[in-house]
Motif scaffolding. Structure first.
Motif, short mmCIF file in Angstrom:
data_model
loop_
_atom_site.label_atom_id
_atom_site.label_comp_id
_atom_site.label_asym_id
_atom_site.label_seq_id
_atom_site.Cartn_x
_atom_site.Cartn_y
_atom_site.Cartn_z
N GLY A 628 0.85 -1.18 0.00
CA GLY A 628 0.00 0.00 0.00
C GLY A 628 0.89 1.24 0.00
N SER A 629 0.62 2.16 -0.91
CA SER A 629 1.58 3.24 -1.15
C SER A 629 0.99 4.63 -0.98
CB SER A 629 2.14 3.11 -2.58
OG SER A 629 2.71 1.84 -2.77
N GLY A 630 1.89 5.60 -0.99
CA GLY A 630 1.51 7.00 -0.90
C GLY A 630 0.91 7.54 -2.17
N ASP A 631 0.98 6.78 -3.29
CA ASP A 631 0.36 7.23 -4.54
C ASP A 631 -1.08 6.74 -4.67
OD1 ASP A 631 0.69 4.55 -4.98
OD2 ASP A 631 1.95 4.77 -6.76
N ASN A 632 -1.67 6.31 -3.54
CA ASN A 632 -3.08 5.90 -3.44
C ASN A 632 -3.36 4.54 -4.09
OD1 ASN A 632 -3.11 8.54 -2.54
ND2 ASN A 632 -4.30 9.34 -4.27
N THR A 633 -2.34 3.77 -4.43
CA THR A 633 -2.56 2.49 -5.11
C THR A 633 -2.10 1.32 -4.25
OG1 THR A 633 -0.37 2.40 -6.18
CG2 THR A 633 -2.13 3.60 -7.33
N ILE A 634 -2.56 0.13 -4.68
CA ILE A 634 -2.11 -1.14 -4.11
C ILE A 634 -1.48 -1.92 -5.24
CG2 ILE A 634 -2.80 -3.23 -2.90
CD1 ILE A 634 -5.45 -1.47 -2.29
N LYS A 635 -0.29 -2.44 -5.02
CA LYS A 635 0.41 -3.19 -6.07
C LYS A 635 0.63 -4.62 -5.61
CE LYS A 635 2.78 0.89 -7.87
NZ LYS A 635 2.20 1.87 -6.91
N ALA A 636 0.46 -5.54 -6.56
CA ALA A 636 0.71 -6.96 -6.31
C ALA A 636 2.04 -7.34 -6.96
CB ALA A 636 -0.43 -7.81 -6.87
N TRP A 637 2.91 -7.96 -6.16
CA TRP A 637 4.25 -8.33 -6.62
C TRP A 637 4.44 -9.85 -6.48
CZ3 TRP A 637 7.03 -3.94 -8.11
CH2 TRP A 637 6.58 -2.71 -7.59
N SER A 638 5.18 -10.42 -7.40
CA SER A 638 5.56 -11.83 -7.28
C SER A 638 6.68 -11.94 -6.25
CB SER A 638 6.02 -12.39 -8.63
OG SER A 638 6.61 -13.66 -8.45
N LEU A 639 6.46 -12.75 -5.24
CA LEU A 639 7.49 -12.91 -4.21
C LEU A 639 8.73 -13.58 -4.79
CD1 LEU A 639 8.39 -12.77 -1.24
CD2 LEU A 639 7.27 -14.98 -0.89
N GLN A 640 8.55 -14.40 -5.80
CA GLN A 640 9.66 -15.17 -6.34
C GLN A 640 10.69 -14.30 -7.06
OE1 GLN A 640 8.42 -18.34 -8.87
NE2 GLN A 640 10.45 -19.26 -9.00
N ASP A 641 10.23 -13.34 -7.87
CA ASP A 641 11.18 -12.56 -8.63
C ASP A 641 10.97 -11.05 -8.51
OD1 ASP A 641 8.87 -12.17 -10.08
OD2 ASP A 641 9.54 -13.33 -11.82
N GLY A 642 9.97 -10.61 -7.76
CA GLY A 642 9.74 -9.19 -7.56
C GLY A 642 9.07 -8.49 -8.73
N SER A 643 8.53 -9.24 -9.68
CA SER A 643 7.87 -8.61 -10.83
C SER A 643 6.53 -8.05 -10.42
CB SER A 643 7.70 -9.64 -11.96
OG SER A 643 6.90 -10.73 -11.52
N LEU A 644 6.13 -6.94 -11.02
CA LEU A 644 4.85 -6.30 -10.74
C LEU A 644 3.75 -7.03 -11.50
CD1 LEU A 644 3.23 -3.97 -9.47
CD2 LEU A 644 3.76 -2.61 -11.49
N VAL A 645 2.79 -7.58 -10.78
CA VAL A 645 1.71 -8.36 -11.37
C VAL A 645 0.57 -7.45 -11.81
CG1 VAL A 645 0.03 -10.21 -10.98
CG2 VAL A 645 2.33 -10.37 -10.00
N CYS A 646 0.13 -6.54 -10.92
CA CYS A 646 -0.95 -5.62 -11.27
C CYS A 646 -0.96 -4.47 -10.28
CB CYS A 646 -2.30 -6.32 -11.30
SG CYS A 646 -2.93 -6.77 -9.66
N THR A 647 -1.68 -3.41 -10.66
CA THR A 647 -1.87 -2.25 -9.80
C THR A 647 -3.36 -2.04 -9.59
OG1 THR A 647 0.15 -1.20 -10.60
CG2 THR A 647 -1.47 0.21 -9.51
N MET A 648 -3.78 -1.94 -8.32
CA MET A 648 -5.19 -1.76 -7.98
C MET A 648 -5.42 -0.32 -7.56
SD MET A 648 -5.66 -5.33 -5.87
CE MET A 648 -3.92 -5.56 -5.52
N THR A 649 -6.35 0.34 -8.24
CA THR A 649 -6.62 1.75 -7.98
C THR A 649 -8.06 1.93 -7.50
OG1 THR A 649 -7.29 2.11 -10.28
CG2 THR A 649 -4.98 2.47 -9.73
N GLY A 650 -8.29 3.04 -6.83
CA GLY A 650 -9.64 3.33 -6.35
C GLY A 650 -9.64 4.21 -5.12
N HIS A 651 -8.63 4.08 -4.29
CA HIS A 651 -8.53 4.92 -3.10
C HIS A 651 -8.19 6.36 -3.51
CE1 HIS A 651 -9.15 2.22 0.25
NE2 HIS A 651 -8.32 1.33 -0.28
#
Length: 808
Positions: A628-651
């Motif tokens: 959960g970040s200061g840019d109002n988004t939630i990001k999903a990351w792969s624990l295995q390699d740190g790749s960004l899976v998706c960004t959830m917006t709405g807040h």
């Protein structure tokens, strides 16, 4: 024969036609018809009937969901239809604060405890305060400005340990629970009497408002209505006498209805309201009973009583305006083993015992001071030395009183009201069974003021006594309670330190101790437990590892270039600790030995002009780390390699906190809402917190456990949901709550007020109670909380971590 698989809602077997199995995104199956009819609280979402997880539901209905082809093919073999049996299982048997009383006891007494600031004690001289168990006070009413406050009497009924009595526990029970604890430690008979007294709401009996605890002195008081005294010297009117007699009879009949016999009465027990109506004051009645014990103790010196000592006791009682029927006095002496003769084991105390004291009070009104003096002389004049052998001889003392009554009745009534004179004489009969009942005495008083022709229009309503255990108030346990400082009863005081010892005994398994962990150079921001370690993050950019065996410092993770804002532990094939910092860095640390100072891997999220770093982290078993970040988004990351899976917006503001529960990701934000996201496809499900339109309260922390979600706000409020249904919203602190922890029924909150507050959740799916249990004062702002296996870990702004634990 194996049972065929069936729908978990309608329990009908699947047949592929009328009962068609459809698969939800959580993996569970239900028939198409049941999925159509299940209530949908939120748009385009449905709660799975098997695992209760909130999942996406297609707008076109269940027909858009896939069929369970495998189930239709392999009819008998299916194992995923039953609900998750672990969802409602108890996670831990650890009790942070052990209590000895059951929930039913708490529910029965909590509403009878008055608020701490509702009662104030009026200042009294030290002599009066020390020698009496009753004090004057004031009950606050209305808006608290003092204009509508009521005068009350406070009667001591229990004792508990004061806050400054040197207990080494850092935990303090809340005010209400301290009173509940005091009540629980009472004898059952004492509580039964309190219960009956507080249930009396009848006419003619003074009100009892409830129980109140004086925390400064460690005393539990019964709070009762305080009415006006009456000037007995100015009383000289037979009509007033009759009215008062009727009202006293009605009051005692009301007590009898509740199963209570007064046993004795004194002049001070009779009070009057602003309209001149007579009342029986319950507080004064209990105080009179205690005074009787004191008089007996003083005159007998705790030695067996003969006729001589009996005469002294009677003389003192009459002199103090206390009238007690002889069977009550004998029973009292018998229970204290003070009679030297063989008394009958049969107890003759009953409702008829109340007729005697009422009669004597009325006669005292007629005779005034002269009556009291003559009664005292008649007792003193009996030659007690000649009647020390048998219990029957002791009745000579009461016989002398009866002879005196006859002359007073003749002289005062001058031959008038012959029927009343006869009834009054019968009321003074030594045989309780030969006395008239209170209703007969009421009728005689009515004759003095009512025309004979009108008598048939008015009658006293016959009240059936309630089905409860009967007891005599003056013989009860409340009249025998300890009065600290009272000369009469100081022999009954416990030994020095007994109160403290008893208190420690009550809380022996709930006494909370603490241990300090120091090593960080700035405020603590996060806590996590795993692999036998406690992990702590701080604004000093480091992560410390502590042993859970002896809380010693084990290792330090270094590498962050910015303040560490969030911390989680992940238990898996490769157990790791994940941390996020204010610069957008997410570091993964190995928790296997040997521990390394550098992370296994790390990555940084992209920044924009709104960016203020990572504020929260969470993990799902699917292998994703959520930030959960200061840019109002939630990001999903792969624990295995740190790749960004998706960004959830709405807040609409900073995402300050994240938790995962039952297949749903909950995100809390400074915008005052909680958003729900599906873990299967990261789609938005619904939003909580929009019911307070126009009022934005920033959410600073979330906690979830067993279907319960708690949000803590910047203004000191908390809101509780169960299965995403709002159950309770309340303010528990006056300032921001920075951290909240939840484990089963225990809710822990901490923030700017530097105190860890402990609440207990109880109730069902319809109602929820949140009860303040107690608090632990801290030395600084509470920034992080974690509960684990009976231990509470708290991080503070002063760089320290405290471990609170329960034990002997």
């Amino acid at each position: 024969m194996e049972e065929q698989p069936e729908c978990p809602v309608c329990l009908q077997s699947y047949d592929g036609e009328s009962t068609l199995p459809r698969v939800l995104s959580c993996g569970h199956t239900a028939c198409e018809e049941c999925l159509t009819n299940i209530p949908k609280k939120f748009p385009d979402t449905i709660r799975c009937p098997a695992c209760t997880v909130l999942v996406k539901f297609p707008p076109q209905g269940p027909s858009a969901l896939p069929k369970n082809i495998d189930l239709l093919r392999l009819f008998p073999s299916i194992s995923n239809l039953t609900p998750d049996s672990t969802r409602n299982s108890k996670k831990s048997s650890f009790e942070f604060v052990a209590r000895s009383w059951p929930d039913e006891f708490h529910a029965a007494w909590k509403d009878r405890v008055l608020l701490l600031d509702a009662v104030s004690v009026e200042s009294q001289g030290s002599t009066e305060s020390a020698s009496s168990s009753r004090l004057p006070g004031c009950l606050k009413e209305g808006d608290g400005d003092g204009d509508g406050d009521s005068k009350v009497s406070l009667l001591r009924v229990g004792s508990f340990q004061r806050r400054d009595d040197g207990c080494d526990s850092v935990f303090e029970f809340g005010y209400v629970l301290r009173m509940i604890s005091c009540l629980w430690e009472m004898e059952e008979e004492e509580r039964d009497e309190l219960d009956v007294i507080m249930c009396v709401k009848e006419r003619g009996v003074s009100k009892v408002f409830g129980l109140w605890g004086d925390l400064k002195n460690g005393v539990l008081y019964l709070v009762g209505e305080k009415l006006s005294d009456f000037s007995w010297e100015e009383f000289d009117d037979s009509s007033c006498l009759a009215v008062m007699g009727m009202q006293l009879c009605e009051a005692l009949l009301s007590l009898n209805k509740e199963g209570v016999n007064a046993g004795c009465l004194s002049v001070s027990c009779v009070k009057f309201d602003e309209f001149g109506n007579a009342f029986v004051d319950l507080i004064e009645l209990l105080e009179t009973g205690r005074n009787v014990y004191g008089l007996i103790s003083e005159e007998t010196c705790r030695k067996p009583v003969g006729a001589l000592e009996m005469g002294l006791v009677l003389k003192r009682l009459v002199k103090n305006g206390v009238f007690m029927s002889f069977e009550v006095l004998f029973e009292l002496l018998k229970r204290q083993n003070l009679l030297i003769t063989q008394a009958s084991s049969e107890c003759l105390v009953s409702c008829s015992s109340d007729v005697w004291p009422v009669c004597f009070l009325l006669l005292m009104l007629l005779g005034g001071k002269q009556f009291s003096e003559e009664l005292t002389e008649s007792v003193t004049g009996v030659d007690a030395k000649k009647c020390e052998g048998k219990i029957e001889d002791l009745l000579v003392l009461y016989t002398g009183l009866m002879e005196k009554l006859s002359s007073i009745l003749e002289s005062k009534l001058n031959g008038k009201f012959k029927s009343m004179v006869g009834v009054l004489r019968q009321c003074c009969c030594l045989d309780p069974q030969a006395r008239p009942v209170l209703t007969d005495l009421w009728k005689c008083n009515r004759e003095l003021i009512m025309n004979h022709r009108l008598r048939s229009l008015f009658a006293l309503e016959k009240k059936k006594p309630k089905k409860r255990k009967e007891f005599c108030l003056v013989l009860g346990e409340l009249c025998r309670l300890v009065v600290v400082g009272s000369k009469e009863l100081e022999e009954d005081l416990p030994e020095e330190g007994e109160f403290d010892k008893d208190f420690v005994g009550r809380l022996s398994v709930g006494k909370i101790k603490s241990k300090d962990l120091r090593g960080h150079q700035d405020s603590i921001t996060g806590l996590a437990v795993g692999d036998g370690f406690l992990f702590s993050s701080s604004l000093d950019k480091n992560i410390h590892i502590w042993s859970l065996k002896d809380f010693s410092h084990v290792h330090t993770f270094k590498g962050h270039q910015d303040k560490v804002m969030a911390l989680i532990y992940i238990n898996g094939v490769e157990s790791v600790c994940v941390s996020g910092d204010g610069g957008g860095g997410i570091f993964v640390w190995s928790t296997s030995f040997p521990l390394e100072e550098q992370p296994l891997r790390k990555w940084y999220e992209p920044k924009d002009w709104r960016y203020s770093g990572i504020h929260a982290l969470a993990y799902s078993e699917d292998g994703y780390v959520y930030s959960g970040s200061g840019d109002n988004t939630i990001k999903a990351w792969s624990l295995q390699d740190g790749s960004l899976v998706c960004t959830m917006t709405g807040h609409k503001s900073v995402v300050s906190t994240l938790v995962v529960l039952n297949g749903v990701l909950y995100s809390g934000s400074w915008d005052g809402t909680v958003r729900l996201w599906s873990l299967s496809d990261h789609s938005f499900l619904t939003v909580l917190g929009e019911e307070t339109q126009g009022i934005v309260k920033s959410i600073l922390s979330l906690a979830a456990d067993e279907g319960t979600l708690v949000a803590a706000y910047q203004n000191g409020d908390i809101q509780i949901w169960r299965d995403d249904t709002s159950m309770k919203s309340m303010q528990i602190q006056s300032s921001a709550i920075l951290s909240v922890a939840l484990n089963g029924k225990w809710l822990f909150t901490g923030g700017w007020d530097t105190t860890v507050n402990i609440q207990e959740l109880s109730g069902d799916e319809i109602s929820l109670e949140c009860t303040h249990v107690g608090s632990i004062p801290g030395s600084s702002v509470v920034t992080s909380l974690l509960y684990w296996e009976g231990k509470l870990f708290a991080g503070f702004a002063d760089k320290s971590i405290k471990v609170y634990y329960s034990g002997r």
